[in-house]
Design an enzyme around this catalytic site. Structure first.
Site, PDB file in Angstrom:
ATOM      1  N   ASP A 280       3.994   9.091   5.978  1.00  0.00           N
ATOM      2  CA  ASP A 280       4.372   7.680   5.700  1.00  0.00           C
ATOM      3  C   ASP A 280       4.792   6.580   7.050  1.00  0.00           C
ATOM      4  OD1 ASP A 280       3.669   8.080   3.084  1.00  0.00           O
ATOM      5  OD2 ASP A 280       5.920   8.815   2.781  1.00  0.00           O
TER       6      ASP A 280
ATOM      7  N   LYS B 157       0.812   5.249  10.134  1.00  0.00           N
ATOM      8  CA  LYS B 157      -0.168   5.860  10.910  1.00  0.00           C
ATOM      9  C   LYS B 157      -1.432   4.754  10.694  1.00  0.00           C
ATOM     10  CE  LYS B 157      -0.016   9.628   8.680  1.00  0.00           C
ATOM     11  NZ  LYS B 157       1.334   9.193   7.930  1.00  0.00           N
TER      12      LYS B 157
ATOM     13  N   ASN C  17      -4.311  12.025  -1.700  1.00  0.00           N
ATOM     14  CA  ASN C  17      -3.069  11.846  -2.023  1.00  0.00           C
ATOM     15  C   ASN C  17      -2.328  10.817  -0.891  1.00  0.00           C
ATOM     16  OD1 ASN C  17      -3.478  13.761   0.005  1.00  0.00           O
ATOM     17  ND2 ASN C  17      -1.579  15.049  -0.478  1.00  0.00           N
ATOM     18  N   ALA C  18      -3.068  10.882   0.238  1.00  0.00           N
ATOM     19  CA  ALA C  18      -2.037   9.951   1.361  1.00  0.00           C
ATOM     20  C   ALA C  18      -2.968   8.669   1.409  1.00  0.00           C
ATOM     21  CB  ALA C  18      -2.453  10.729   2.476  1.00  0.00           C
ATOM     22  N   GLY C  19      -1.901   7.569   1.038  1.00  0.00           N
ATOM     23  CA  GLY C  19      -2.589   6.445   0.966  1.00  0.00           C
ATOM     24  C   GLY C  19      -2.007   5.776   2.377  1.00  0.00           C
ATOM     25  N   HIS C  20      -2.884   5.326   2.909  1.00  0.00           N
ATOM     26  CA  HIS C  20      -2.585   4.612   4.233  1.00  0.00           C
ATOM     27  C   HIS C  20      -2.268   2.728   3.861  1.00  0.00           C
ATOM     28  CE1 HIS C  20      -2.748   7.535   6.971  1.00  0.00           C
ATOM     29  NE2 HIS C  20      -3.879   7.576   7.165  1.00  0.00           N
ATOM     30  N   THR C  21      -1.562   2.191   4.331  1.00  0.00           N
ATOM     31  CA  THR C  21      -1.578   0.660   3.974  1.00  0.00           C
ATOM     32  C   THR C  21      -1.634  -0.225   5.102  1.00  0.00           C
ATOM     33  OG1 THR C  21       0.174   1.277   2.366  1.00  0.00           O
ATOM     34  CG2 THR C  21      -0.189  -0.964   2.851  1.00  0.00           C
TER      35      THR C  21
ATOM     36  N   THR D  89       1.609  15.346  -5.515  1.00  0.00           N
ATOM     37  CA  THR D  89       1.114  14.067  -6.179  1.00  0.00           C
ATOM     38  C   THR D  89       0.123  14.358  -7.209  1.00  0.00           C
ATOM     39  OG1 THR D  89      -0.561  13.953  -4.326  1.00  0.00           O
ATOM     40  CG2 THR D  89       1.213  12.690  -3.984  1.00  0.00           C
TER      41      THR D  89
ATOM     42  N   GLN E  54      -0.309  12.340   6.314  1.00  0.00           N
ATOM     43  CA  GLN E  54       0.964  12.937   6.128  1.00  0.00           C
ATOM     44  C   GLN E  54       1.503  13.027   7.569  1.00  0.00           C
ATOM     45  OE1 GLN E  54      -1.481  15.226   4.483  1.00  0.00           O
ATOM     46  NE2 GLN E  54      -1.467  14.454   2.564  1.00  0.00           N
TER      47      GLN E  54
END
Ligand code: GDP
Length: 426
Positions: free
Chosen positions: A18, A21, A43-47, A131, A226
């Site tokens: 978080d 990236k 599972n990994a959310g990039h915003t 998650t 991550q």
């Protein structure tokens, strides 16, 4: 970071994920030809924020928001196909054309509904803070050599037989784990029959595409999910993810050799956060932890879970520098620290009365360390409009200098807000 010598660049998280990236990849992708995701799953959310629009990308590389960029999902990713199509549909609804710009490695493994059931059941007993999206069990199947890969969908008869076996096995495991849930074979068969026609046209030898791009000196970004401290080998085991998030994993998960990589950019927040369980030595007490969480919007992009917040931990970043071979740092969210009168920075630990400058292997030891802090003066002037280092208050520049010295790697980017233009290239 791209220049005549540097055309293949890895972007990794150098803390607990978080770090921002997504934003860095978005900024760098402006100059890239290819962006490749190399590990992790949905599972990994990039915003990524563009103007007033916010995009949360879970599996599709954030480079997709640049019309010139080709995006690849590498063999190291475990792909959740239904979620991928939802993400694609949502991009299309918002006018992003992905035709001919998104490909998936035919060697990538699939995350299937039975993986999610197993994840939920094992989370109940292990309580690792996963998650629950089936990522861990999908990697277990991969390394247990019983995974179902994208390429398997080309021969549906074989895939059906494999699924019958996997669903039976999953149900045995669920029973052993005391779960009342059961996976349904028909549901799995219908799912792959429905998904295969949409997935297979995107499936290709992605490693070959990356290899050719590297040979032609096209600009390639390898995008990690991550962070280093969640790497299955180097992280705070067992509170880790199931893949190699570090730069070595980029070569394996994109399908190229390590000699193809020219540089590794480590993304760090100007402070530290962690989601899920496990030690966080520099966790800030009240009211600073809450203040960082509120100002930094520290809630999971996918799960909405509040993140634990604390001060910059140089021991963590030095370690991440070493295990990733970082060649540059991108410091994000400097603006979140605006207005703090003083900012502590963890320089090293003390463990059982001794100095400790390296990350201990045992999570129990990390839970016992006491951080040694340097307390730096804060700044009151907002940093969000700074576009070069000289625009920053002197105390903010001194803060960045201290992070650079403690980490042992040059700061190449400083991010001062969520927007694309809120970036300083050093
Ligand atoms: P990632 O998985 O590493 O991309 O990180 P996330 O997307 O989960 O979290 C980063 C969050 O911080 C997103 O909401 C970004 O919009 C936001 N962000 C990124 N850089 C900055 C920054 O410099 N300042 C602020 N205030 N927010 C940022």
């Amino acid at each position: 970071m791209f220049d005549a010598q540097t055309t293949c660049l890895v972007v990794v998280g150098a803390q607990w994920g978080d770090e921002g990236k997504g934003k860095l990849v978005d900024v760098l992708a402006e100059r890239a030809d290819f962006v490749v995701r190399y590990q992790g799953g949905a599972n990994a959310g990039h915003t990524v924020v563009i103007g007033d629009a916010q995009f949360i990308l879970r599996q599709i590389p954030s480079g997709i928001l640049h019309p010139r960029v080709t995006c690849l999902i590498g063999n190291g990713v475990v792909l959740e196909p239904e979620n991928l199509f939802k993400e694609l549909d949502s991009l299309h609804e918002r006018g992003i054309d992905t035709e001919g710009r998104l490909y998936i490695s035919d060697r990538a493994h699939l995350v299937l509904p039975y993986h999610k059931l197993l994840d939920a059941a094992s989370e109940k007993s292990q309580n690792l803070g996963t998650t629950g999206r089936g990522i861990g069990p999908a990697y277990e199947d991969k390394y247990g050599r019983r995974g179902v890969r994208v390429a398997d969908l080309r021969r549906l008869e074989c895939a059906r037989a494999a699924l019958a076996d996997r669903v039976r096995r999953a149900n045995q495991l669920l029973e052993m784990m005391g779960s009342g849930e059961r996976a349904n074979l028909d549901e799995h068969l219908r799912l792959v029959e429905r998904l295969a026609p949409r997935l297979l046209p995107l499936a290709t030898d992605a490693g070959l595409m990356v290899y050719r791009a590297v040979r032609e000196r096209r600009r390639v970004l390898l995008e990690g999910a991550q962070g280093a401290l969640l790497d299955v080998d180097h992280g705070t085991y067992p509170y880790v993810t199931s893949s190699n998030t570090t730069a070595g994993g980029a070569a394996v998960g994109a399908g190229i050799g390590p000699t193809a990589i020219d540089g590794v950019l480590g993304v760090v927040k100007a402070y530290t956060t962690r989601v899920g369980n496990g030690p966080l030595p520099t966790e800030a007490g009240s009211p600073y932890g809450e203040r960082l969480r509120e100002l930094g919007g520290e809630f999971g992009a996918v799960t909405g879970r509040p993140r634990r917040c604390g001060w910059f931990d140089a021991t963590v970043v030095r370690y991440a520098t070493r295990v990733n071979g970082l060649t540059g740092l991108a410091v994000t969210k400097l603006d979140v620290l605006d207005g703090f009168a003083e900012i502590p920075v963890g320089t090293m630990y003390r463990l059982d009365g001794h100095s400790c400058e390296e990350m201990p292997a045992e999570v129990e030891a990390l839970a016992r360390v006491e951080p040694v802090y340097d307390v730096l003066p804060g700044w009151t002037q907002p940093t969000g409009n700074a576009r070069k280092l000289a625009d920053l208050p002197a105390a903010a520049r001194a803060y960045l200098d201290r992070l650079e010295k403690l980490s042992g790697v040059p700061v190449r980017y400083v991010s001062v807000g969520t927007r694309r233009d809120q970036i300083i290239e050093v």
